[in-house]
Design an enzyme around this catalytic site. Structure first.
Site, mmCIF file in Angstrom:
data_model
loop_
_atom_site.group_PDB
_atom_site.id
_atom_site.type_symbol
_atom_site.label_atom_id
_atom_site.label_comp_id
_atom_site.label_asym_id
_atom_site.label_seq_id
_atom_site.Cartn_x
_atom_site.Cartn_y
_atom_site.Cartn_z
ATOM 1 N N ARG A 127 1.002 -1.279 -0.159
ATOM 2 C CA ARG A 127 0.111 0.019 -0.106
ATOM 3 C C ARG A 127 0.722 1.128 0.072
ATOM 4 O O ARG A 127 1.805 1.488 0.800
ATOM 5 C CB ARG A 127 -0.794 0.042 1.377
ATOM 6 C CG ARG A 127 -1.593 1.233 1.387
ATOM 7 C CD ARG A 127 -2.774 1.248 2.367
ATOM 8 N NE ARG A 127 -2.578 0.828 3.525
ATOM 9 C CZ ARG A 127 -3.422 0.279 4.290
ATOM 10 N NH1 ARG A 127 -4.611 0.458 4.102
ATOM 11 N NH2 ARG A 127 -2.983 0.079 5.769
ATOM 12 N N ARG A 171 -1.456 -4.507 14.603
ATOM 13 C CA ARG A 171 -2.678 -4.151 14.130
ATOM 14 C C ARG A 171 -3.681 -5.348 13.998
ATOM 15 O O ARG A 171 -4.590 -5.492 14.138
ATOM 16 C CB ARG A 171 -2.732 -3.148 12.846
ATOM 17 C CG ARG A 171 -2.139 -1.817 13.287
ATOM 18 C CD ARG A 171 -1.483 -1.123 11.993
ATOM 19 N NE ARG A 171 -2.532 -1.059 10.974
ATOM 20 C CZ ARG A 171 -2.303 -0.862 9.712
ATOM 21 N NH1 ARG A 171 -0.805 -0.972 9.353
ATOM 22 N NH2 ARG A 171 -3.241 -0.778 8.491
HETATM 23 P P1 ADP Z 1 -6.568 0.295 8.293
HETATM 24 O O1 ADP Z 1 -7.111 0.898 7.054
HETATM 25 O O2 ADP Z 1 -5.287 -0.203 7.902
HETATM 26 O O3 ADP Z 1 -7.657 -0.547 8.794
HETATM 27 P P2 ADP Z 1 -7.031 2.876 9.328
HETATM 28 O O4 ADP Z 1 -6.640 4.107 8.505
HETATM 29 O O5 ADP Z 1 -8.373 2.654 9.586
HETATM 30 O O6 ADP Z 1 -6.242 1.547 9.213
HETATM 31 O O7 ADP Z 1 -6.627 3.244 10.970
HETATM 32 C C1 ADP Z 1 -5.195 3.465 11.266
HETATM 33 C C2 ADP Z 1 -4.939 3.731 12.710
HETATM 34 O O8 ADP Z 1 -5.922 4.747 13.237
HETATM 35 C C3 ADP Z 1 -5.467 2.553 13.450
HETATM 36 O O9 ADP Z 1 -4.437 1.479 13.589
HETATM 37 C C4 ADP Z 1 -6.080 3.188 15.039
HETATM 38 O O10 ADP Z 1 -4.536 3.620 15.605
HETATM 39 C C5 ADP Z 1 -6.580 4.596 14.404
HETATM 40 N N1 ADP Z 1 -7.965 4.410 14.345
HETATM 41 C C6 ADP Z 1 -8.497 4.485 13.085
HETATM 42 N N2 ADP Z 1 -9.906 4.323 13.404
HETATM 43 C C7 ADP Z 1 -10.071 4.246 14.870
HETATM 44 C C8 ADP Z 1 -11.011 3.805 15.700
HETATM 45 N N3 ADP Z 1 -12.277 3.693 15.121
HETATM 46 N N4 ADP Z 1 -10.884 3.811 17.183
HETATM 47 C C9 ADP Z 1 -9.661 4.018 17.529
HETATM 48 N N5 ADP Z 1 -8.514 3.967 16.708
HETATM 49 C C10 ADP Z 1 -8.725 4.048 15.445
HETATM 50 P P1 ADP Z 2 -8.277 -0.735 4.360
HETATM 51 O O1 ADP Z 2 -8.837 0.632 4.228
HETATM 52 O O2 ADP Z 2 -9.140 -1.803 4.398
HETATM 53 O O3 ADP Z 2 -7.101 -0.548 5.181
HETATM 54 P P2 ADP Z 2 -7.432 -0.215 1.657
HETATM 55 O O4 ADP Z 2 -8.341 0.188 0.904
HETATM 56 O O5 ADP Z 2 -6.225 0.742 2.079
HETATM 57 O O6 ADP Z 2 -7.519 -1.066 2.785
HETATM 58 O O7 ADP Z 2 -6.489 -1.305 0.647
HETATM 59 C C1 ADP Z 2 -5.095 -1.599 1.118
HETATM 60 C C2 ADP Z 2 -4.187 -1.923 -0.230
HETATM 61 O O8 ADP Z 2 -4.918 -2.923 -0.928
HETATM 62 C C3 ADP Z 2 -4.311 -0.660 -1.202
HETATM 63 O O9 ADP Z 2 -2.857 -0.439 -1.482
HETATM 64 C C4 ADP Z 2 -5.086 -1.032 -2.182
HETATM 65 O O10 ADP Z 2 -4.909 -0.177 -3.473
HETATM 66 C C5 ADP Z 2 -5.130 -2.550 -2.319
HETATM 67 N N1 ADP Z 2 -6.533 -3.052 -2.625
HETATM 68 C C6 ADP Z 2 -7.458 -2.806 -2.035
HETATM 69 N N2 ADP Z 2 -8.741 -3.508 -2.506
HETATM 70 C C7 ADP Z 2 -8.081 -4.511 -3.482
HETATM 71 C C8 ADP Z 2 -8.670 -5.411 -4.340
HETATM 72 N N3 ADP Z 2 -9.850 -5.852 -4.219
HETATM 73 N N4 ADP Z 2 -7.567 -6.194 -4.852
HETATM 74 C C9 ADP Z 2 -6.403 -5.812 -4.866
HETATM 75 N N5 ADP Z 2 -5.981 -4.609 -4.403
HETATM 76 C C10 ADP Z 2 -6.552 -4.101 -3.582
#
Ligand code: ADP
Ligand code: ADP
Ligand code: ZN
Length: 216
Positions: A127, A171
């Protein structure tokens, strides 16, 4: 349309939320993006949230719930919203019920995007994200331009520091312990819909659209 997207880190919640927001004409609300924005602006919220994001732990609910409550009370949420990354534990799910009760509106569906740990780990490892507009890229699935500038806004494309392997392990642990119970919470309420997140992003989107339009 009021939707929650649930699923492990890296499964594609943000990717789908952006597309759903365009298709359904309702705002995309990502608590992760809100925290990252606050951190980059060095606001008081950002200063308190930073250590949690950097270590892969959840930001405390005293901070997070109020933030979401304020956001959902904005006029632009009257037509609906796509919540991405919230709720992340059962207390947040209960708080969301209260917030929506206060606003007098129901949740239409909770979309659980599921994928195996190996798939999720590869997605996180590849990513990349635009610092300015949050656009998502992936080193193999959707590579960023060679000059490192966002195709949408020319912003700087970077790798999140919490996307490095040791923080990812933390995470995933936090997800299992605190967020997986939220899946059961909504399953018990009969509003959970599960989609196979291992499919390509277009297929996942179409599946979600047919689910929320009642055709699946
Ligand atoms: P991902 O898309 O990889 O799941 P996010 O961008 O949603 O990650 O979240 C990144 C970080 O932001 C989390 O690891 C946490 O530290 C914080 N975070 C995001 N949403 C929440 C939530 N609803 N409650 C607590 N912490 C959050
Ligand atoms: P999340 O918000 O659940 O943490 P993201 O939307 O940020 O996940 O996606 C994580 C990574 O995977 C990004 O680099 C995105 O471009 C890629 N990605 C997301 N959905 C797909 C899919 N269906 N197939 C392949 N790659 C994907
Ligand atoms: Zn950009």
């Amino acid at each position: 349309m009021r939707l929650v997207l649930l699923g492990p880190p890296g499964v594609g919640k943000g990717t789908q939320a952006v597309r759903l927001s365009q298709r359904l004409g309702v705002p995309h609300i990502s608590t992760g993006d809100m925290f990252r924005e606050a951190i980059s602006q060095k606001t008081p919220l950002g200063i308190s949230a930073k250590e949690y994001l950097d270590s892969g732990k959840l930001v405390p609910n005293e901070i997070t719930i109020g933030l979401v409550k304020d956001r959902l009370s904005n006029a632009d949420c009257e037509a609906g919203f796509i919540l991405d990354g919230f709720p992340r534990d059962v207390a947040q799910a209960e708080a969301l019920d209260e917030i929506l009760k206060g606003l007098g509106v129901p949740l239409d569906a909770v979309i659980y995007i599921d994928a195996g740990e190996d798939v999720v780990e590869k997605r996180i490892a590849g990513r990349r994200i635009c610092a300015k507009c949050g656009a998502l890229y992936h080193m193999t699935n959707n590579p960023p331009p060679e000059d490192g500038k966002c195709t949408r806004c020319e912003g700087h494309i970077y790798q999140r520091i919490d996307d490095k392997a040791e923080t990812v392990r933390e995470r995933l642990k936090v997800y299992k312990a605190q967020t997986e119970p939220v899946v059961d919470y909504y399953r018990g309420r009969g509003i959970l819909k599960t989609v196979d997140g291992e499919e390509d992003a277009d297929k996942v989107l179409e599946t979600i659209i047919s689910m929320v339009q009642g055709r699946k």
